[in-house]
Design a protein around this motif. Sequence first.
Motif, short mmCIF file in Angstrom:
data_model
loop_
_atom_site.label_atom_id
_atom_site.label_comp_id
_atom_site.label_asym_id
_atom_site.label_seq_id
_atom_site.Cartn_x
_atom_site.Cartn_y
_atom_site.Cartn_z
N ARG A 1 -8.51 -2.86 5.88
CA ARG A 1 -8.47 -1.47 6.35
C ARG A 1 -7.35 -1.44 7.39
NH1 ARG A 1 -14.27 0.76 7.59
NH2 ARG A 1 -14.20 -0.82 9.21
N LEU A 2 -6.22 -0.83 7.01
CA LEU A 2 -5.01 -0.93 7.81
C LEU A 2 -4.59 0.42 8.39
CD1 LEU A 2 -2.91 -3.13 5.34
CD2 LEU A 2 -4.35 -3.91 7.25
N ARG A 3 -4.01 0.37 9.56
CA ARG A 3 -3.36 1.53 10.17
C ARG A 3 -1.86 1.24 10.07
NH1 ARG A 3 -4.83 5.80 13.48
NH2 ARG A 3 -3.29 6.32 15.08
N ILE A 4 -1.16 2.11 9.34
CA ILE A 4 0.24 1.86 9.00
C ILE A 4 1.11 2.96 9.59
CG2 ILE A 4 1.88 1.72 7.08
CD1 ILE A 4 -0.51 0.75 5.35
N GLN A 5 2.20 2.53 10.23
CA GLN A 5 3.22 3.48 10.67
C GLN A 5 4.24 3.60 9.54
OE1 GLN A 5 6.15 2.28 13.67
NE2 GLN A 5 5.55 4.11 14.80
N ALA A 6 4.53 4.81 9.15
CA ALA A 6 5.48 5.05 8.06
C ALA A 6 6.42 6.18 8.47
CB ALA A 6 4.73 5.41 6.77
N THR A 7 7.50 6.31 7.71
CA THR A 7 8.49 7.34 7.98
C THR A 7 8.53 8.33 6.83
OG1 THR A 7 9.79 5.68 9.16
CG2 THR A 7 10.91 7.73 8.59
N LYS A 8 8.43 9.60 7.17
CA LYS A 8 8.51 10.66 6.17
C LYS A 8 9.97 10.89 5.79
CE LYS A 8 4.38 13.12 7.67
NZ LYS A 8 3.83 14.41 8.13
N ALA B 1 0.83 -1.21 0.00
CA ALA B 1 0.00 0.00 0.00
C ALA B 1 0.87 1.26 0.00
CB ALA B 1 -0.94 0.00 1.20
N VAL B 2 1.93 1.25 0.81
CA VAL B 2 2.83 2.41 0.85
C VAL B 2 3.52 2.58 -0.50
CG1 VAL B 2 4.94 3.35 1.89
CG2 VAL B 2 3.15 2.35 3.35
N SER B 3 3.99 1.49 -1.09
CA SER B 3 4.67 1.60 -2.39
C SER B 3 3.72 2.10 -3.49
CB SER B 3 5.32 0.28 -2.79
OG SER B 3 4.36 -0.68 -3.14
N GLU B 4 2.46 1.69 -3.45
CA GLU B 4 1.48 2.18 -4.42
C GLU B 4 1.20 3.66 -4.20
OE1 GLU B 4 -0.25 0.58 -7.18
OE2 GLU B 4 1.60 -0.53 -6.81
N HIS B 5 1.12 4.06 -2.94
CA HIS B 5 0.90 5.48 -2.61
C HIS B 5 2.05 6.32 -3.16
CE1 HIS B 5 0.45 9.16 -0.30
NE2 HIS B 5 1.68 8.97 0.14
N ILE B 6 3.28 5.85 -3.00
CA ILE B 6 4.46 6.59 -3.45
C ILE B 6 4.43 6.81 -4.96
CG2 ILE B 6 6.99 6.46 -3.69
CD1 ILE B 6 7.00 5.03 -0.97
N LYS B 7 3.88 5.85 -5.70
CA LYS B 7 3.83 5.98 -7.16
C LYS B 7 3.06 7.21 -7.61
CE LYS B 7 4.20 1.05 -8.19
NZ LYS B 7 3.48 -0.13 -8.71
N THR B 8 2.04 7.59 -6.86
CA THR B 8 1.24 8.76 -7.25
C THR B 8 1.64 10.01 -6.46
OG1 THR B 8 -0.52 8.14 -5.71
CG2 THR B 8 -0.74 7.39 -7.99
N ALA B 9 1.99 9.87 -5.20
CA ALA B 9 2.30 11.03 -4.36
C ALA B 9 3.76 11.46 -4.47
CB ALA B 9 1.96 10.73 -2.91
N ASN B 10 4.64 10.52 -4.78
CA ASN B 10 6.07 10.78 -4.90
C ASN B 10 6.60 11.57 -3.70
OD1 ASN B 10 8.54 10.54 -6.16
ND2 ASN B 10 8.29 12.40 -7.38
N ASP B 11 6.19 11.14 -2.48
CA ASP B 11 6.56 11.86 -1.27
C ASP B 11 7.66 11.16 -0.47
OD1 ASP B 11 5.11 9.73 -0.29
OD2 ASP B 11 3.55 10.95 0.64
N GLY B 12 8.21 10.07 -0.99
CA GLY B 12 9.32 9.39 -0.34
C GLY B 12 8.98 8.71 0.97
N LEU B 13 7.73 8.44 1.19
CA LEU B 13 7.29 7.78 2.41
C LEU B 13 7.91 6.39 2.52
CD1 LEU B 13 5.26 8.71 4.59
CD2 LEU B 13 3.54 7.36 3.42
N GLY B 14 8.34 6.00 3.70
CA GLY B 14 8.93 4.68 3.90
C GLY B 14 8.04 3.83 4.81
N PHE B 15 7.82 2.60 4.41
CA PHE B 15 6.98 1.69 5.20
C PHE B 15 7.67 1.36 6.52
CE2 PHE B 15 5.95 -2.74 6.42
CZ PHE B 15 4.58 -2.58 6.66
N GLY B 16 6.90 1.41 7.60
CA GLY B 16 7.38 0.99 8.91
C GLY B 16 6.77 -0.36 9.25
N ARG B 17 5.49 -0.34 9.60
CA ARG B 17 4.78 -1.59 9.88
C ARG B 17 3.29 -1.33 9.99
NH1 ARG B 17 3.60 -3.03 15.31
NH2 ARG B 17 3.85 -1.27 16.72
N VAL B 18 2.52 -2.39 9.82
CA VAL B 18 1.08 -2.34 10.07
C VAL B 18 0.90 -2.50 11.57
CG1 VAL B 18 -1.15 -3.46 9.68
CG2 VAL B 18 0.50 -3.31 7.81
N VAL B 19 0.21 -1.55 12.20
CA VAL B 19 0.04 -1.61 13.66
C VAL B 19 -1.34 -2.15 14.07
CG1 VAL B 19 1.74 0.17 14.13
CG2 VAL B 19 -0.64 0.83 13.80
#
Length: 125
Positions: free
Chosen positions: A89-96, A58-76
Amino acid sequence: MTMTLGSMLIAAAAVVGLCSVAPAASAREEPLQPQIVGGWKPIKNVNDPHVQEIGRWAVSEHIKTANDGLGFGRVVSGEEQIVAGKNYRLRIQATKVGGQKAMYRAVVYEQLTNTRQLLSFDPAN
């Protein structure tokens, strides 16, 4: 006619009596929980590798359109819904980009053929 009416009343009383008898429940039995067909249910093990992979995807798909460099952390945490496939329906911790951690909500549809579609990806404020 009186005999027939009396027999009918006795039969009706017997039916009513049988309908009002409830089966005895054992003290060990769990109460029945209503099942909602197609309803959302909590994911029991969010550390399951498949659930984590869906979050990473989900994070990698988001990056394809947002191009914000978000890094996946984990599903919490998360919920799942059985449909013709499965919705997550996931709550994801990511790194900006600056290293700051943030929480996001993602909804992913996974078809029975394991093809996926990112339905939404938003900050979880």
